[in-house]
Design a protein around this motif. Structure first.
Motif, PDB file in Angstrom:
ATOM      1  N   LEU A  38       1.709  41.505  50.234  1.00  0.00           N
ATOM      2  CA  LEU A  38       0.557  40.849  49.639  1.00  0.00           C
ATOM      3  C   LEU A  38       0.775  40.668  48.146  1.00  0.00           C
ATOM      4  CD1 LEU A  38      -2.327  42.839  51.401  1.00  0.00           C
ATOM      5  CD2 LEU A  38      -1.443  40.581  52.012  1.00  0.00           C
ATOM      6  N   SER A  39       0.369  39.533  47.645  1.00  0.00           N
ATOM      7  CA  SER A  39       0.412  39.269  46.211  1.00  0.00           C
ATOM      8  C   SER A  39      -0.725  38.314  45.889  1.00  0.00           C
ATOM      9  CB  SER A  39       1.766  38.674  45.797  1.00  0.00           C
ATOM     10  OG  SER A  39       1.979  37.437  46.451  1.00  0.00           O
ATOM     11  N   GLY A  40      -0.932  38.056  44.632  1.00  0.00           N
ATOM     12  CA  GLY A  40      -2.010  37.156  44.261  1.00  0.00           C
ATOM     13  C   GLY A  40      -1.867  36.651  42.849  1.00  0.00           C
ATOM     14  N   THR A  41      -2.586  35.586  42.560  1.00  0.00           N
ATOM     15  CA  THR A  41      -2.538  34.994  41.225  1.00  0.00           C
ATOM     16  C   THR A  41      -3.948  34.658  40.751  1.00  0.00           C
ATOM     17  OG1 THR A  41      -2.238  32.782  42.181  1.00  0.00           O
ATOM     18  CG2 THR A  41      -0.249  34.003  41.572  1.00  0.00           C
ATOM     19  N   TRP A  42      -4.127  34.661  39.434  1.00  0.00           N
ATOM     20  CA  TRP A  42      -5.393  34.312  38.799  1.00  0.00           C
ATOM     21  C   TRP A  42      -5.329  32.885  38.259  1.00  0.00           C
ATOM     22  CZ3 TRP A  42      -9.698  37.243  39.018  1.00  0.00           C
ATOM     23  CH2 TRP A  42      -9.552  38.600  39.344  1.00  0.00           C
ATOM     24  N   SER A  43      -6.472  32.205  38.316  1.00  0.00           N
ATOM     25  CA  SER A  43      -6.598  30.864  37.753  1.00  0.00           C
ATOM     26  C   SER A  43      -7.849  30.785  36.896  1.00  0.00           C
ATOM     27  CB  SER A  43      -6.692  29.810  38.873  1.00  0.00           C
ATOM     28  OG  SER A  43      -5.558  29.852  39.705  1.00  0.00           O
ATOM     29  N   GLU A  94     -12.351  33.856  35.625  1.00  0.00           N
ATOM     30  CA  GLU A  94     -11.129  33.597  36.363  1.00  0.00           C
ATOM     31  C   GLU A  94     -11.364  33.871  37.851  1.00  0.00           C
ATOM     32  OE1 GLU A  94      -7.378  35.069  34.777  1.00  0.00           O
ATOM     33  OE2 GLU A  94      -8.355  35.587  32.881  1.00  0.00           O
ATOM     34  N   THR A  95     -10.595  33.206  38.692  1.00  0.00           N
ATOM     35  CA  THR A  95     -10.660  33.443  40.128  1.00  0.00           C
ATOM     36  C   THR A  95      -9.286  33.861  40.636  1.00  0.00           C
ATOM     37  OG1 THR A  95     -10.235  31.098  40.591  1.00  0.00           O
ATOM     38  CG2 THR A  95     -12.544  31.824  40.514  1.00  0.00           C
ATOM     39  N   PHE A  96      -9.298  34.696  41.671  1.00  0.00           N
ATOM     40  CA  PHE A  96      -8.076  35.288  42.214  1.00  0.00           C
ATOM     41  C   PHE A  96      -7.911  34.880  43.668  1.00  0.00           C
ATOM     42  CE2 PHE A  96      -5.896  38.828  44.406  1.00  0.00           C
ATOM     43  CZ  PHE A  96      -4.775  39.007  43.608  1.00  0.00           C
ATOM     44  N   ALA A  97      -6.692  34.498  44.048  1.00  0.00           N
ATOM     45  CA  ALA A  97      -6.395  34.137  45.429  1.00  0.00           C
ATOM     46  C   ALA A  97      -5.280  35.034  45.948  1.00  0.00           C
ATOM     47  CB  ALA A  97      -5.978  32.672  45.533  1.00  0.00           C
ATOM     48  N   LEU A  98      -5.526  35.680  47.081  1.00  0.00           N
ATOM     49  CA  LEU A  98      -4.554  36.574  47.695  1.00  0.00           C
ATOM     50  C   LEU A  98      -3.628  35.775  48.612  1.00  0.00           C
ATOM     51  CD1 LEU A  98      -3.913  39.656  47.900  1.00  0.00           C
ATOM     52  CD2 LEU A  98      -5.260  39.654  50.002  1.00  0.00           C
ATOM     53  N   VAL A  99      -2.340  36.073  48.531  1.00  0.00           N
ATOM     54  CA  VAL A  99      -1.340  35.390  49.336  1.00  0.00           C
ATOM     55  C   VAL A  99      -0.598  36.415  50.178  1.00  0.00           C
ATOM     56  CG1 VAL A  99       0.728  33.953  49.312  1.00  0.00           C
ATOM     57  CG2 VAL A  99      -1.050  33.595  47.594  1.00  0.00           C
ATOM     58  N   SER A 100      -0.457  36.142  51.459  1.00  0.00           N
ATOM     59  CA  SER A 100       0.296  37.011  52.362  1.00  0.00           C
ATOM     60  C   SER A 100       1.633  36.375  52.668  1.00  0.00           C
ATOM     61  CB  SER A 100      -0.496  37.227  53.666  1.00  0.00           C
ATOM     62  OG  SER A 100       0.272  37.980  54.581  1.00  0.00           O
ATOM     63  N   ASN A 101       2.710  37.054  52.278  1.00  0.00           N
ATOM     64  CA  ASN A 101       4.063  36.567  52.554  1.00  0.00           C
ATOM     65  C   ASN A 101       4.600  37.344  53.759  1.00  0.00           C
ATOM     66  OD1 ASN A 101       4.212  34.909  50.086  1.00  0.00           O
ATOM     67  ND2 ASN A 101       4.131  36.889  49.068  1.00  0.00           N
ATOM     68  N   SER A 102       4.801  36.649  54.882  1.00  0.00           N
ATOM     69  CA  SER A 102       5.052  37.362  56.128  1.00  0.00           C
ATOM     70  C   SER A 102       6.523  37.492  56.518  1.00  0.00           C
ATOM     71  CB  SER A 102       4.297  36.690  57.277  1.00  0.00           C
ATOM     72  OG  SER A 102       4.691  35.340  57.392  1.00  0.00           O
TER      73      SER A 102
END
Length: 334
Positions: free
Chosen positions: A43-48, A319-327
């Motif tokens: 799991l990782s994520g980025t802010w915008s 800011e908003t954060f979106a979580l990304v799942s790298n499988s």
């Protein structure tokens, strides 16, 4: 070197494409790309950057989801008056002014969705308050069921029908006591293992499945993390960076929690998958004592204290954060 079939007792699958629904740790050879592949969910994520809120403030909370968020109250040094009644609603894009709190308050605890919110306790710059208020998406009202004792800087999560409030201070001692809420506050036996204040909304989940982390303990910033199952608090793996006054995704779970900002370094973000906290993408700027909300895969933060100088006006940035799942990942020899 031992082969994969010797180590695992299985042969590597030879496939023309990555399979869907691969199990964690499964290995296969993708004949189309010519790569050995591994199912390894990370799991990782980025802010915008998001649109700014309307009122800069600090020492307040928020709750709700990424598209049904709310924040209220707060404090600004040098302002007249220094404490706020303002409420703002967040729809995932814009902040809109809502109905004012019944009284100017900072350091109160908030939980619930943006259209059915609980606001409890806080301070009026003189003493911790016992006041409880409900928000219906338009205005605040008093249900007439106040906290048994004044408390500020506590954490909380849940709903108007099934909420929980924990920690905080009264007036200067850190508290471990837990209260449950169903329209009436009830003291319960389960207490935090680490008394803490400056939680600033640090709680996510439900009344029977809640997690909190960080805060200001007896020796200062703590990295302690705990889960509540409706009966007892149990220690979980610590967050990586000890801090207080950080923000959390109010409608996450004990297997999808996010914490961000707070005291030094003020930009760090960590995600929890039920077994460990992992540091991920940082906020673009220092932010503590701000409002926040979100779900297990998304989060928002707004306003808060830029930390320096100490009398600087609070921020209005969001800011908003979106979580990304790298499988899946490619196995290399490096």
């Amino acid at each position: 070197m031992a082969g994969y079939n010797t180590i695992r007792g299985l042969r590597v699958k030879y496939l023309s494409a990555d399979p869907s629904g691969a199990e964690q740790g499964e290995v296969w050879y993708n004949s189309t790309t010519g790569n050995l592949r591994l199912a390894n969910t990370t799991l990782s994520g980025t802010w915008s950057a998001a649109n700014a809120c309307n009122t800069g403030r600090r020492f307040f909370q928020g709750c709700g989801s990424q598209t049904n968020g709310i924040m209220a109250g707060g404090f600004s040094p040098g302002a007249s008056p220094p404490m706020y009644v303002q409420t703002e609603e967040f729809d995932g894009t814009n902040f809109t002014n809502g109905g004012d709190l019944g009284a100017a308050t900072y350091g109160g605890t908030m939980f619930g969705p943006g259209t059915a919110t609980v606001f409890a306790g806080g301070g009026d710059n003189v003493t911790p308050l016992t006041t409880t208020q409900h928000y219906n998406g338009t205005s605040w009202s008093s249900p007439g069921n106040n906290l048994p004792n004044g408390r500020q800087q506590a954490g909380g999560c849940g709903t108007q029908a099934a909420g929980v409030l924990f920690g905080g201070n009264q007036p200067s001692a850190n508290m471990t006591a837990t209260l449950e809420y169903n329209g009436t506050w009830t003291a319960v036996p389960g207490t935090l293992n680490v008394g803490r204040r400056s939680l600033n909304g640090t709680g996510t989940g439900t009344q029977t499945d809640c997690i909190t982390a960080g805060g200001n303990g007896a020796s200062g910033y703590t990295n302690s993390s705990e889960e509540y199952n409706g009966t007892i608090w149990t220690a979980t793996p610590n967050i990586n960076t000890a801090r207080d006054q950080m923000m959390m995704n109010a409608e996450g779970t004990t297997t999808s929690a996010i914490v961000a900002g707070g005291s030094a370094p003020g930009v760090a973000t960590e995600i929890y998958d039920g077994s460990a906290w992992t540091t991920t993408g940082s906020l673009s700027a220092i932010k503590r004592q701000g409002g926040s909300g979100g779900t297990g895969t998304a989060m928002w933060v707004a306003a808060g204290d830029p930390t320096s100088p100490s009398n600087a006006p609070p921020s209005r940035t969001a800011e908003t954060f979106a979580l990304v799942s790298n499988s899946t990942q490619t196995i290399t020899t490096s």
